[in-house]
Design a protein around this motif. Structure first.
Motif, mmCIF file in Angstrom:
data_model
loop_
_atom_site.group_PDB
_atom_site.id
_atom_site.type_symbol
_atom_site.label_atom_id
_atom_site.label_comp_id
_atom_site.label_asym_id
_atom_site.label_seq_id
_atom_site.Cartn_x
_atom_site.Cartn_y
_atom_site.Cartn_z
ATOM 1 N N ALA A 88 21.656 45.565 47.115
ATOM 2 C CA ALA A 88 21.514 44.856 45.836
ATOM 3 C C ALA A 88 22.810 44.791 45.033
ATOM 4 O O ALA A 88 23.020 43.834 44.288
ATOM 5 C CB ALA A 88 20.425 45.526 44.996
ATOM 6 N N PRO A 90 26.091 44.132 45.602
ATOM 7 C CA PRO A 90 26.906 42.911 45.644
ATOM 8 C C PRO A 90 26.177 41.717 45.030
ATOM 9 O O PRO A 90 26.800 40.922 44.307
ATOM 10 C CB PRO A 90 27.139 42.673 47.142
ATOM 11 C CG PRO A 90 26.731 43.911 47.826
ATOM 12 C CD PRO A 90 25.823 44.678 46.936
ATOM 13 N N ALA A 91 24.888 41.617 45.287
ATOM 14 C CA ALA A 91 24.131 40.470 44.773
ATOM 15 C C ALA A 91 24.099 40.469 43.250
ATOM 16 O O ALA A 91 24.381 39.454 42.602
ATOM 17 C CB ALA A 91 22.711 40.496 45.335
ATOM 18 N N TRP A 93 26.077 41.953 41.264
ATOM 19 C CA TRP A 93 27.458 41.748 40.854
ATOM 20 C C TRP A 93 27.790 40.267 40.782
ATOM 21 O O TRP A 93 28.265 39.751 39.778
ATOM 22 C CB TRP A 93 28.345 42.394 41.921
ATOM 23 C CG TRP A 93 29.589 42.936 41.386
ATOM 24 C CD1 TRP A 93 30.699 42.206 41.032
ATOM 25 C CD2 TRP A 93 29.863 44.292 41.142
ATOM 26 N NE1 TRP A 93 31.657 43.052 40.580
ATOM 27 C CE2 TRP A 93 31.184 44.336 40.645
ATOM 28 C CE3 TRP A 93 29.159 45.482 41.293
ATOM 29 C CZ2 TRP A 93 31.792 45.529 40.289
ATOM 30 C CZ3 TRP A 93 29.776 46.656 40.949
ATOM 31 C CH2 TRP A 93 31.066 46.679 40.446
ATOM 32 N N ALA A 94 27.505 39.566 41.889
ATOM 33 C CA ALA A 94 27.821 38.147 41.973
ATOM 34 C C ALA A 94 27.052 37.359 40.917
ATOM 35 O O ALA A 94 27.601 36.484 40.256
ATOM 36 C CB ALA A 94 27.489 37.626 43.369
ATOM 37 N N ALA B 10 30.726 34.844 46.004
ATOM 38 C CA ALA B 10 29.452 35.170 45.355
ATOM 39 C C ALA B 10 28.289 34.925 46.305
ATOM 40 O O ALA B 10 27.358 35.723 46.389
ATOM 41 C CB ALA B 10 29.279 34.338 44.083
ATOM 42 N N MET B 13 28.092 37.621 48.814
ATOM 43 C CA MET B 13 27.604 38.874 48.234
ATOM 44 C C MET B 13 26.089 38.844 48.021
ATOM 45 O O MET B 13 25.415 39.865 48.107
ATOM 46 C CB MET B 13 28.309 39.140 46.899
ATOM 47 C CG MET B 13 29.758 39.578 47.061
ATOM 48 S SD MET B 13 30.652 39.484 45.509
ATOM 49 C CE MET B 13 30.407 41.130 44.893
ATOM 50 N N MET B 14 25.565 37.657 47.725
ATOM 51 C CA MET B 14 24.120 37.563 47.488
ATOM 52 C C MET B 14 23.327 37.489 48.787
ATOM 53 O O MET B 14 22.150 37.812 48.810
ATOM 54 C CB MET B 14 23.826 36.332 46.629
ATOM 55 C CG MET B 14 24.142 36.552 45.177
ATOM 56 S SD MET B 14 23.409 35.315 44.129
ATOM 57 C CE MET B 14 24.108 33.819 44.649
ATOM 58 N N ALA B 15 24.002 37.052 49.847
ATOM 59 C CA ALA B 15 23.302 36.760 51.098
ATOM 60 C C ALA B 15 22.370 37.880 51.594
ATOM 61 O O ALA B 15 21.196 37.606 51.882
ATOM 62 C CB ALA B 15 24.310 36.376 52.178
ATOM 63 N N SER B 17 20.686 40.337 50.164
ATOM 64 C CA SER B 17 19.457 40.467 49.373
ATOM 65 C C SER B 17 18.545 39.275 49.591
ATOM 66 O O SER B 17 17.352 39.419 49.830
ATOM 67 C CB SER B 17 19.779 40.564 47.883
ATOM 68 O OG SER B 17 20.485 41.728 47.620
#
Lengths: 274, 290
Positions: A88, A90-91, A93-94, B10, B13-15, B17
């Motif tokens: 979670a 990185p997500a 964060w982004a 971004a 980074m979301m991938a 989850s």
């Protein structure tokens, strides 16, 4: 709020509040007291004074091997939370620092996965677990609990990260910091309190999760939820021993919970109430 | 700020989850949908065949189905009523200038941290037991006949236990909202001659509306899935008196080994949950955008 209150009124309110609080707390208190009674005392009628025996705790450990489910609870709750944080972070964060038009939609969608009734996917999960040999294993259940709590972890982290002002990042960038330096030296230290709160709340949620932990385990990976549920069809009378097992099962998380009141409100209302 | 580069980053980074949750949402649900059209019993796994809508028909015409829907409704609404009204009352009480507010808060919040099987077993054995429970002792003290809670009022008993678990949550959130109410506003209202009831209706209640909606939304999600409390107390009985939809599906699927029937029930549960979620989100949406 500087309202003048008479001492009399204050004492009146205090008594009322304490009576209500003690009534609500009573079942927990009574389980604690009963855990120090003998089995005969436990069924001998209402009494708040136990004989003070520790026998129940010893019996629960010796006869029912309390330590194994306890360790399973620790491994499952901490393991699944750390796993969820790794996915979670990185997500969140982004989404907090590089939001797009779709960020809100993605967040709402993640939240909506929580609304799917667990029981609706009970059979597929059970069959997948059986075919992969994951039934009653710690690794299987850890992954399961991670998935259950992932939306909450993303949401909580997101609401915490969003509060870190963007200007600080820009200042760091002006000073020539690269993206990784930005993360390591600026964001990480500022994000620590939020990450810690998220960790705390999710360990509590995972510790108390009582659907999948009961469905997917039998003995080897059974945490305290499944262990205690197995007490529901007892042989003979067992009030005091049940109380001892219950006290041990809830004490650690109760104490953690007392420290997490603020995070609880924030985390479970997805930042809507602070 | 968002250059093409950071946008790509971004997404990467979301991938993890997003992909995990997508799989988690689609694969099991697709399987449930598939199974719901199959004759599939775990006891006879060799005899799998296409069933059409038989499983749905079977589930839908089962008298237990309607009872379980009704029980689910009563359970959710009952617990919501108790926790919201009780929560407001207790939050107002704790918000008064009292001695030891911190400890009172801790005592009130505690039941929320008790895992469902423990909560249910404490109530079942030590509080509500007709022979040895505290309530039976109390009844005898007053010379009354002790109530056999789980035999006489099974659903009410489950409601009481679940309400006890969720009352702290409602109280805590409402208290947090209450404490953010501006003291000056209260004083102004007081000076204008508004009495306590008027202040509550015109000032406090509107201020709490957002918190109340949040409490209702979140509790509903969890209350639709009440399971462990029923499992360790009444086991859904007597008959189906305390079986909610979750428990009925569990019973069909795990105790009846009926994969098809359980899956059909699961799909019905998903549809119902979505209807609830739709109306809740719409009702809450207005309140949350403020």
């Amino acid at each position: 709020m500087a309202r003048k209150v008479t001492t009399g009124a204050r004492i009146g309110w205090t008594i009322a509040a304490w009576v209500v609080a003690l009534l609500i707390f009573f079942p927990i208190l009574y389980a604690l007291i009963t855990s120090f009674k003998t089995e005969q005392e436990a069924i001998a009628g209402f009494s708040l004074i136990p004989s003070g025996t520790f026998e129940n705790y010893i019996t629960v450990e010796e006869q029912r091997d309390y330590f194994t489910p306890f360790m399973n609870s620790v491994i499952l709750s901490v393991g699944s939370t750390i796993l969820a944080l790794i996915v979670a972070l990185p997500a969140a964060w982004a989404m907090a620092f590089a939001p797009t038009k779709r960020t809100k939609d993605i967040l709402m969608w993640m939240l909506s996965t929580k609304m799917m009734p667990s029981v609706a996917v009970l059979l597929p999960i059970f069959i997948i677990f059986r075919n992969l040999g994951l039934l009653d294993t710690r690794i299987g259940l850890t992954v399961m609990l991670m998935l259950i709590n992932l939306p909450i972890v993303v949401w909580m982290l997101y609401t915490y990260f969003r509060e870190i002002p963007g200007e600080i990042l820009e200042a760091a960038r002006m000073d020539g910091a690269g993206i990784w330096q930005e993360i390591v030296y600026v964001l990480a230290p500022m994000g620590v309190p939020g990450i810690a709160s998220t960790l705390l709340l999710n360990v509590i949620l995972a510790w108390n999760e009582a659907f999948w932990t009961i469905q997917l385990t039998t003995t080897n990976a059974a945490p305290l939820t499944a262990f205690i549920a197995s007490f529901s069809s007892p042989q003979g009378l067992f009030w005091a021993k049940l109380s001892a097992a219950s006290t041990m099962a809830i004490a650690p998380i109760l104490i953690l919970g007392w420290f997490s009141q603020k995070q609880l409100v924030r985390g479970l209302t997805f930042g809507a109430v602070k | 700020m968002a250059t093409q580069n950071t946008k790509t980053l971004a997404r990467v980074m979301m991938a993890p989850s997003v992909i995990l949750l997508l799989i988690w949402m689609i694969v099991p649900l697709a399987m449930t949908l598939y199974y719901s059209f199959q004759n599939y019993n775990l006891l006879t796994p060799m005899n799998v065949s296409f069933a059409g809508f038989f499983n749905y028909q079977y589930f839908y015409t089962d008298p237990a189905f309607f009872q379980s829907i009704w029980n689910t409704l009563v359970l959710v609404l009952g617990v919501l009523a108790i926790t919201v009204i009780g929560g407001i009352a207790i939050a107002l009480l704790i918000d008064q200038p009292i001695f030891g507010q911190g400890i009172v808060r801790i005592l009130v919040i505690s039941p929320f941290f008790v895992m469902p099987p423990v909560a249910a077993l404490i109530w079942k054995n030590m509080i509500m037991h007709p022979g040895y429970g505290v309530l039976a002792d109390l009844a005898q003290f007053f010379g009354a006949q002790p109530i056999d809670w789980f035999a006489q009022y099974p659903l009410l008993s489950v409601i009481i236990i679940v309400a006890w678990q969720w009352l702290p949550f409602a109280t805590l959130i409402l208290l947090t909202a209450l404490q953010s109410l501006d003291g000056e506003q209260k004083e102004a209202a007081e000076m204008d001659g508004a009495n306590a009831v008027q202040r509550f209706i015109h000032l406090t209640l509107p201020h709490l509306s957002r918190a109340i909606t949040v409490v209702i939304l979140i509790q509903t999600i969890f209350l639709l899935g009440v399971y462990a409390e029923i499992l360790v107390t009444t086991n859904g009985g007597p008959g189906y008196a305390s079986t909610n939809l979750t428990f009925l599906i569990y019973r069909t699927a795990r105790l009846g080994y009926d994969v098809g029937g359980g899956a059909a029930g699961g799909i019905i549960a998903v549809v119902l949950a979505n209807i609830v979620a739709f109306f809740l989100m719409r009702a809450v949406g207005k309140n949350l955008d403020k």
